[in-house]
Write an enzyme that holds these catalytic residues in place. Structure first.
Site, short mmCIF file in Angstrom:
data_model
loop_
_atom_site.label_atom_id
_atom_site.label_comp_id
_atom_site.label_asym_id
_atom_site.label_seq_id
_atom_site.Cartn_x
_atom_site.Cartn_y
_atom_site.Cartn_z
N SER A 126 0.80 -1.23 0.00
CA SER A 126 0.00 0.00 0.00
C SER A 126 0.83 1.27 0.00
CB SER A 126 -0.94 0.03 1.20
OG SER A 126 -1.88 -0.96 1.05
N ASP A 172 -6.66 -0.41 2.94
CA ASP A 172 -5.30 0.16 2.98
C ASP A 172 -5.29 1.46 3.78
OD1 ASP A 172 -5.09 -1.92 1.27
OD2 ASP A 172 -4.87 -0.73 -0.54
C1 GLA Z 1 -5.86 -4.12 -2.22
C2 GLA Z 1 -7.01 -3.12 -2.04
C3 GLA Z 1 -7.74 -3.35 -0.72
C4 GLA Z 1 -8.12 -4.81 -0.52
C5 GLA Z 1 -6.94 -5.72 -0.83
C6 GLA Z 1 -7.33 -7.18 -0.86
O1 GLA Z 1 -4.88 -3.86 -1.27
O2 GLA Z 1 -6.52 -1.81 -2.12
O3 GLA Z 1 -8.86 -2.51 -0.65
O4 GLA Z 1 -9.24 -5.13 -1.30
O5 GLA Z 1 -6.34 -5.43 -2.09
O6 GLA Z 1 -7.79 -7.59 0.38
#
Ligand code: GLA
Length: 383
Positions: A126, A172
């Site tokens: 993230s 995230d």
């Molecule tokens: C990404 C997305 C989140 C979530 C994950 C999977 O990180 O940004 O919102 O959906 O994938 O859990």
């Protein structure tokens, strides 16, 4: 030198004055609960000791210039004339914040900013939410306004959804904002309530980058669509179902014949993940760390076979880790389709585990994994 001093110096060099505000927002690891957030489910995640830092001050006009002090790139734009987003441009994350703040009646002055990040990019930690949340806190300070943290998270999500094109959930941003040192974050994406759960003593988090870049927009949106399709079909039998959160494994089995086989597998993953999160919280409360680790391995199995968001490389990292002394559990973390795996290990073995994992991975794939030991850190803040 620490990142704050580096950015303070870089800001003075670039703009000839001291920054007015400095912020920090961490990256995150998803520990259990994969693709459950946009299905109104629950997730256990952790904010890590890798973060994006921002130093900023008003520019005195509507012009903005943002310098990335680590990656040596920069962008310029006018807050009064933002224009359409350019595909693939990191400036979208920042321009998107300005637009979303304006929608909420908050006018951002033109600004100068320097940012620097220790979150690996496009890996599944993230880096984009860390950028959004640190920049958002800085912009709110410059605009002399405050916002509820859930609204802050929604602004970050809107940047991803509208300006970047990935229909991601709130995981995230929640993790980056609500992290707590030494703790997991338990988020409920129906009530939007969050609480923290202590990480078991004597454990460590090893993160291994498969070095296969994760670019998830298309695949991610397709998975989300399959989940929504499952809900539409399940509603025919049980109209009260609003999201996969409302579906039990028994209900899903009962409706299996109604569902396209691919849609069934996608739903099975999500329903199974929500069950595993709840079982994981109980295991932690009972001190059953081995059981928690098993749930992580089960999650990986489900990603590989049902959600099909794993890759051969992620599978290999998890299998290699599982064979090593000190292993408790391991799985992919985040969207999938490349990126990282997270390994819960006995702290005393973490360093040896990390180096053996790197060696095994290289022997099996020829790839050199970037491996780090992360700790659970506090969430985003203004210094
Ligand atoms: C990404 C997305 C989140 C979530 C994950 C999977 O990180 O940004 O919102 O959906 O994938 O859990």
């Amino acid at each position: 030198m620490d990142m704050r001093k580096t950015l303070d110096q870089a800001f003075r060099t670039a703009f000839g004055a001291a920054p007015e505000v400095m912020t920090r927002a961490p990256g995150r690891l998803e520990i259990l609960g994969n693709h459950t957030d946009y299905n109104q489910g629950t997730v256990l995640s952790v904010a890590v000791d890798r973060a994006t830092f921002v130093a900023a001050a008003p520019s005195g006009s509507t012009q903005c210039r943002v310098v990335d002090g680590v990656n040596r790139s920069e962008c310029s734009f006018d807050v009064a004339a933002l224009g359409a987003p350019n595909k693939g441009d990191w400036a979208n994350y920042i321009k998107g914040l300005v637009v979303e703040l304006e929608k909420r009646g908050i006018r951002v002055p033109g600004f100068h900013a320097v940012l620097g990040s220790t979150v690996p990019m496009s890996a599944g930690m993230s880096s984009s939410a860390a950028l959004e949340m640190s920049m958002l806190l800085a912009l709110l300070r410059l605009a002399r306004r405050e916002l509820d943290w859930r609204e802050q998270a929604k602004i970050g999500q809107a940047c991803e959804n509208l300006y970047v094109g990935a229909k991601t959930g709130l995981l995230d941003q929640f993790s980056s904002l609500k992290g707590e040192a030494g703790h997991l974050v338990y988020s409920d994406f129906r009530s939007l309530a969050v609480r923290t759960v202590p990480l078991p003593a004597g454990t460590a988090l090893v993160v291994a980058n498969s070095m296969v870049k994760h670019n998830l927009t298309n695949e991610y949106n397709e998975r989300r669509e399959a989940c929504e399709q499952a809900v539409r079909v399940l509603q025919r039998r049980t109209p009260a179902i609003a999201a996969l959160r409302d579906v039990s494994l028994a209900q899903l089995e009962a409706a299996r014949a109604d569902l396209d086989p691919v849609v069934y597998r996608r739903a099975l993953h999500v329903v199974g993940e929500i069950t595993r999160v709840e079982a994981g919280v109980s295991a932690l409360q009972a001190g059953e760390i081995g059981r928690f680790g098993e749930l992580m391995f089960e999650s990986q199995h489900s990603s590989t076979h049902y959600f099909e968001n794993s890759t051969a490389e992620l599978d290999t990292l998890v299998a290699c880790g599982r064979s090593l002394p000190g292993a408790i559990g391991a799985r992919l973390s985040g969207g999938g389709f490349g990126g990282i795996t997270v390994h819960l290990v006995q702290a005393a073995q973490a360093a040896a585990y990390a180096s053996a994992l790197g060696q095994l991975y290289r022997e099996r794939t020829g790839l050199v994994s970037d491996i780090m030991i992360c700790t659970a850190a506090d969430g985003a803040l203004v210094y």
